[in-house]
Design an enzyme around this catalytic site. Sequence first.
Site, PDB file in Angstrom:
ATOM      1  N   SER A  83       0.826  -1.201   0.000  1.00 35.27           N
ATOM      2  CA  SER A  83       0.000   0.000   0.000  1.00 35.27           C
ATOM      3  C   SER A  83       0.857   1.246   0.000  1.00 35.27           C
ATOM      4  O   SER A  83       0.380   2.328  -0.342  1.00 35.27           O
ATOM      5  CB  SER A  83      -0.862   0.051   1.260  1.00 35.27           C
ATOM      6  OG  SER A  83      -1.610  -1.101   1.390  1.00 35.27           O
ATOM      7  N   HIS A 125      -0.693  -2.495  -7.231  1.00 31.90           N
ATOM      8  CA  HIS A 125      -1.510  -2.217  -6.050  1.00 31.90           C
ATOM      9  C   HIS A 125      -2.985  -2.417  -6.382  1.00 31.90           C
ATOM     10  O   HIS A 125      -3.620  -1.567  -7.008  1.00 31.90           O
ATOM     11  CB  HIS A 125      -1.222  -0.769  -5.595  1.00 31.90           C
ATOM     12  CG  HIS A 125      -1.932  -0.359  -4.357  1.00 31.90           C
ATOM     13  ND1 HIS A 125      -2.250   0.947  -4.073  1.00 31.90           N
ATOM     14  CD2 HIS A 125      -2.397  -1.082  -3.309  1.00 31.90           C
ATOM     15  CE1 HIS A 125      -2.873   1.015  -2.924  1.00 31.90           C
ATOM     16  NE2 HIS A 125      -2.981  -0.206  -2.432  1.00 31.90           N
ATOM     17  N   GLU A 162      -3.309   0.224  -9.316  1.00 28.67           N
ATOM     18  CA  GLU A 162      -2.336   1.313  -9.334  1.00 28.67           C
ATOM     19  C   GLU A 162      -0.973   0.668  -9.594  1.00 28.67           C
ATOM     20  O   GLU A 162      -0.514  -0.157  -8.798  1.00 28.67           O
ATOM     21  CB  GLU A 162      -2.373   2.028  -7.978  1.00 28.67           C
ATOM     22  CG  GLU A 162      -1.682   3.363  -7.935  1.00 28.67           C
ATOM     23  CD  GLU A 162      -1.792   4.017  -6.544  1.00 28.67           C
ATOM     24  OE1 GLU A 162      -1.945   3.307  -5.526  1.00 28.67           O
ATOM     25  OE2 GLU A 162      -1.709   5.249  -6.485  1.00 28.67           O
ATOM     26  N   ASN A 173      -3.312   6.065  -1.669  1.00 31.31           N
ATOM     27  CA  ASN A 173      -3.259   6.161  -0.205  1.00 31.31           C
ATOM     28  C   ASN A 173      -2.738   7.495   0.306  1.00 31.31           C
ATOM     29  O   ASN A 173      -2.998   7.874   1.440  1.00 31.31           O
ATOM     30  CB  ASN A 173      -2.457   4.996   0.371  1.00 31.31           C
ATOM     31  CG  ASN A 173      -3.288   3.733   0.313  1.00 31.31           C
ATOM     32  OD1 ASN A 173      -4.500   3.773   0.545  1.00 31.31           O
ATOM     33  ND2 ASN A 173      -2.677   2.620  -0.041  1.00 31.31           N
TER      34      ASN A 173
HETATM   35  P1  NAI Z   1      -3.341  -9.690   5.840  1.00 31.52           P
HETATM   36  O1  NAI Z   1      -2.763  -9.446   7.184  1.00 31.52           O
HETATM   37  O2  NAI Z   1      -4.813  -9.900   5.704  1.00 31.52           O
HETATM   38  O3  NAI Z   1      -2.620 -10.959   5.161  1.00 31.52           O
HETATM   39  C1  NAI Z   1      -1.229 -11.117   5.115  1.00 31.52           C
HETATM   40  C2  NAI Z   1      -0.944 -12.609   4.914  1.00 31.52           C
HETATM   41  O4  NAI Z   1       0.459 -12.770   4.661  1.00 31.52           O
HETATM   42  C3  NAI Z   1      -1.265 -13.472   6.152  1.00 31.52           C
HETATM   43  O5  NAI Z   1      -2.108 -14.534   5.750  1.00 31.52           O
HETATM   44  C4  NAI Z   1       0.106 -13.993   6.612  1.00 31.52           C
HETATM   45  O6  NAI Z   1       0.046 -15.303   7.139  1.00 31.52           O
HETATM   46  C5  NAI Z   1       0.886 -13.970   5.306  1.00 31.52           C
HETATM   47  N1  NAI Z   1       2.347 -13.867   5.482  1.00 31.52           N
HETATM   48  C6  NAI Z   1       3.051 -13.048   6.308  1.00 31.52           C
HETATM   49  N2  NAI Z   1       4.384 -13.232   6.113  1.00 31.52           N
HETATM   50  C7  NAI Z   1       4.510 -14.184   5.143  1.00 31.52           C
HETATM   51  C8  NAI Z   1       5.618 -14.798   4.502  1.00 31.52           C
HETATM   52  N3  NAI Z   1       6.878 -14.471   4.806  1.00 31.52           N
HETATM   53  N4  NAI Z   1       5.371 -15.742   3.567  1.00 31.52           N
HETATM   54  C9  NAI Z   1       4.105 -16.094   3.224  1.00 31.52           C
HETATM   55  N5  NAI Z   1       3.007 -15.530   3.805  1.00 31.52           N
HETATM   56  C10 NAI Z   1       3.206 -14.596   4.740  1.00 31.52           C
HETATM   57  O7  NAI Z   1      -2.834  -8.477   4.928  1.00 31.52           O
HETATM   58  P2  NAI Z   1      -3.588  -7.782   3.689  1.00 31.52           P
HETATM   59  O8  NAI Z   1      -4.556  -6.768   4.185  1.00 31.52           O
HETATM   60  O9  NAI Z   1      -4.019  -8.826   2.725  1.00 31.52           O
HETATM   61  O10 NAI Z   1      -2.360  -6.945   3.076  1.00 31.52           O
HETATM   62  C11 NAI Z   1      -1.374  -7.565   2.274  1.00 31.52           C
HETATM   63  C12 NAI Z   1      -0.650  -6.486   1.493  1.00 31.52           C
HETATM   64  O11 NAI Z   1      -1.591  -5.809   0.650  1.00 31.52           O
HETATM   65  C13 NAI Z   1      -0.011  -5.401   2.369  1.00 31.52           C
HETATM   66  O12 NAI Z   1       1.183  -4.984   1.788  1.00 31.52           O
HETATM   67  C14 NAI Z   1      -1.059  -4.291   2.344  1.00 31.52           C
HETATM   68  O13 NAI Z   1      -0.496  -3.021   2.560  1.00 31.52           O
HETATM   69  C15 NAI Z   1      -1.571  -4.419   0.917  1.00 31.52           C
HETATM   70  N6  NAI Z   1      -2.921  -3.892   0.662  1.00 31.52           N
HETATM   71  C16 NAI Z   1      -3.924  -4.058   1.577  1.00 31.52           C
HETATM   72  C17 NAI Z   1      -5.197  -3.561   1.305  1.00 31.52           C
HETATM   73  C18 NAI Z   1      -6.340  -3.774   2.256  1.00 31.52           C
HETATM   74  O14 NAI Z   1      -7.424  -3.221   2.028  1.00 31.52           O
HETATM   75  N7  NAI Z   1      -6.157  -4.573   3.306  1.00 31.52           N
HETATM   76  C19 NAI Z   1      -5.495  -2.825   0.055  1.00 31.52           C
HETATM   77  C20 NAI Z   1      -4.391  -2.786  -0.860  1.00 31.52           C
HETATM   78  C21 NAI Z   1      -3.143  -3.269  -0.544  1.00 31.52           C
END
Ligand code: NAI
Length: 299
Positions: free
Chosen positions: A118, A139, A151, A189
């Site tokens: 993000s 993104h 994005e 963002n």
């Molecule tokens: P989340 O916390 O829901 O999921 C992250 C996942 O990554 C978890 O299932 C975790 O077990 C896994 N994980 C962590 N370290 C790992 C590794 N070394 N190897 C494999 N899996 C691993 O996070 P979310 O919200 O899905 O965010 C993910 C990315 O997307 C972040 O960079 C966030 O900034 C970005 N993002 C999030 C948005 C949102 O609305 N939540 C929107 C757009 C981008």
Amino acid sequence: MKNITVIGSGTMGNGIAHCFAQNQFNVLLVDLSKDQLKKAITTINKNLDRQVAKEVISTQQKEETLDRIQTSTVLENSLKEADLIIEAVSENITVKADLFKKMDALTPAHCILASNTSSISITKLGSFTKRPEKVIGMHFMNPVPIMRLIEVIQGFKTDNDTLSQILTVSKALDKTPLLSQDYPGFVANRILLPMINEAIEALFQGVAGVSEIDQIMKLGMGHPMGPLQLADFIGLDVCLSILNVLDEGFSNLKYAPCPLLVNMVQAGNLGVKSGVGFYDYRVDLKKPTVASQFLSHGD
Ligand code: NAI
């Protein structure tokens, strides 16, 4: 490009896997946690069912989409065949740095390394690899199967061939890619998070309650969702991480995260994913009530 690996199967990763698989790509979805992978497949299944009910896809297309998704918890065995990796792990620079080093070492030379970050610098992520010209930001927006925008962020060393391949693949997902240069928060963002932070600040200062703030922005500005509920959907931990990047990147007080947001993240009230944020989602995800800490006269 045929073989896509999505690393991280949380809020975003499952939606990204869904979109690629639905558009004929072979997807390998990787996560550290087996339970999280199970949850991701259940979510994809439910979202595909919704598309079938709305006659967007047929039952056969649903089954074919699911058949194109494999899962794994072992990174080392998963990357040899990848043409494109979308990294969607937690918004944490240490975690992402470690992963980019591994991806660089384990994937074939032609493989593009994309991040769904993000706000973290794509140029910085590229610096953890020996192929910064093949590192790019992709993104996606939440919820991924519904939102059309991607994005696309070009790091300082991302080359034009990588950019053009990512624009092509984004269109193959029936999405609209729009380009941003690599500065804190990119475009989406940089504009969205100060608004969310200001809504939290208004709540913190007692200007209005949760429902009032969200309703004012919905009814007054035509936003489909109020900023506090949107923060719950994004995840308050993710919101805090983005604000920290903006705060650090611009050294401007206007980006400093509201202390209430910091407190809520420290307390583990992260929004939808933990069950409680500004709203309580534990009884009915679709009809959340204002969280008990924030109940006011109108609720
Ligand atoms: P989340 O916390 O829901 O999921 C992250 C996942 O990554 C978890 O299932 C975790 O077990 C896994 N994980 C962590 N370290 C790992 C590794 N070394 N190897 C494999 N899996 C691993 O996070 P979310 O919200 O899905 O965010 C993910 C990315 O997307 C972040 O960079 C966030 O900034 C970005 N993002 C999030 C948005 C949102 O609305 N939540 C929107 C757009 C981008």
